[in-house]
Design a protein around this motif. Sequence first.
Motif, mmCIF file in Angstrom:
data_model
loop_
_atom_site.group_PDB
_atom_site.id
_atom_site.type_symbol
_atom_site.label_atom_id
_atom_site.label_comp_id
_atom_site.label_asym_id
_atom_site.label_seq_id
_atom_site.Cartn_x
_atom_site.Cartn_y
_atom_site.Cartn_z
ATOM 1 N N SER A 47 1.013 -1.232 0.236
ATOM 2 C CA SER A 47 0.097 0.053 -0.132
ATOM 3 C C SER A 47 0.880 1.450 -0.082
ATOM 4 N N GLU A 48 2.015 1.089 0.703
ATOM 5 C CA GLU A 48 2.983 2.351 0.782
ATOM 6 C C GLU A 48 3.362 2.750 -0.634
ATOM 7 N N ILE A 49 3.966 1.439 -1.463
ATOM 8 C CA ILE A 49 4.245 1.557 -2.861
ATOM 9 C C ILE A 49 2.975 2.283 -3.731
ATOM 10 N N GLU A 51 0.675 4.084 -2.881
ATOM 11 C CA GLU A 51 0.235 5.437 -2.270
ATOM 12 C C GLU A 51 1.339 6.433 -3.178
ATOM 13 N N LEU A 52 2.733 5.715 -3.165
ATOM 14 C CA LEU A 52 3.992 6.478 -3.476
ATOM 15 C C LEU A 52 3.897 6.940 -4.937
ATOM 16 N N TYR A 53 3.544 5.920 -5.806
ATOM 17 C CA TYR A 53 3.534 5.884 -7.087
ATOM 18 C C TYR A 53 2.200 6.081 -7.771
ATOM 19 N N SER A 55 0.036 8.492 -7.909
ATOM 20 C CA SER A 55 -0.152 9.914 -8.687
ATOM 21 C C SER A 55 0.420 10.049 -9.972
ATOM 22 N N ARG A 56 1.691 9.413 -9.851
ATOM 23 C CA ARG A 56 2.587 9.280 -11.119
ATOM 24 C C ARG A 56 1.935 8.381 -12.159
#
Lengths: 81, 198
Positions: A47-49, A51-53, A55-56
Amino acid sequence: MAEEKKHTTKKNSFKELERLQAEQYKKNTDAVGSRVKGSLGTIGLISEIVELYFSRIVDVFLKLSAAPETPINNVEKEEEE
Amino acid sequence: MINLLFPLLTKDIPKAMSDEDIVKEYLSTQNVAYFDVLYKRYSGKIFGKCISLLKDEEDAEDSVQEIFMKILLNMSKFSGKSRFSTWIYSITYNYCIDRIRRKKKDPSLLVEDLSNHDVPEDVDDVFLLEMEIGRLKVVLDEIPTKDRSILLMKYQDEMSIKEIGHLLDKSESAIKMKIKRAKQKFKKVYSEIYKEAV
């Protein structure tokens, strides 16, 4: 209760067996607990990954699906000429 | 964080608090933290009884969960006349014996053994209590469930004859005879398995 025989030994193998079985259960449940925690850790990482990517990834999709550079305007210009 | 959200769930309960007091508090507050203490105190012991009676680890683990559900649902029926441990062990034995009956694993549980009317020889308690753990486990696994369960009640749970009689719905003299027979059976099986040791 007085007629019941009292044990003449302090050792009780039945109690010792009970203690060993309880330890076995604790080990088993701890193993389940650590497996659950492990799974939760993996889910958290994923889920962190995301979340991080995320938007990109959305940006990339938007760019890919965007319409080409004003083709209709070009057609209108051609008609005017 | 969890302390802020659920202050009751993480309530500190004194370790010395008796089972009976914990039950009273649980019934009046319905705070699961009290039930959690009882689970921690007894789940291992109940598992031990389940594995001794059912002889299957997976079955025993499932049974522990189901027995605790029964305890939770019937907690209000605990009158406090007996020790809490005796009450939950009664639920455990009844549950396991029912489960064995349903699976028809042990025909000795289906009918009362009326074949042997002889007065059994008296086997010294020390013989059972001082036995090496490995051998105790092997012999317990080999004797019929009814004998195994009554020996566990007497020597592991240290229930009185009266308590066992109440649990099995038998007179005290009948229970004494059953214990004698179970001890005799235990010694016979032990002698058969460990011939060199007798």
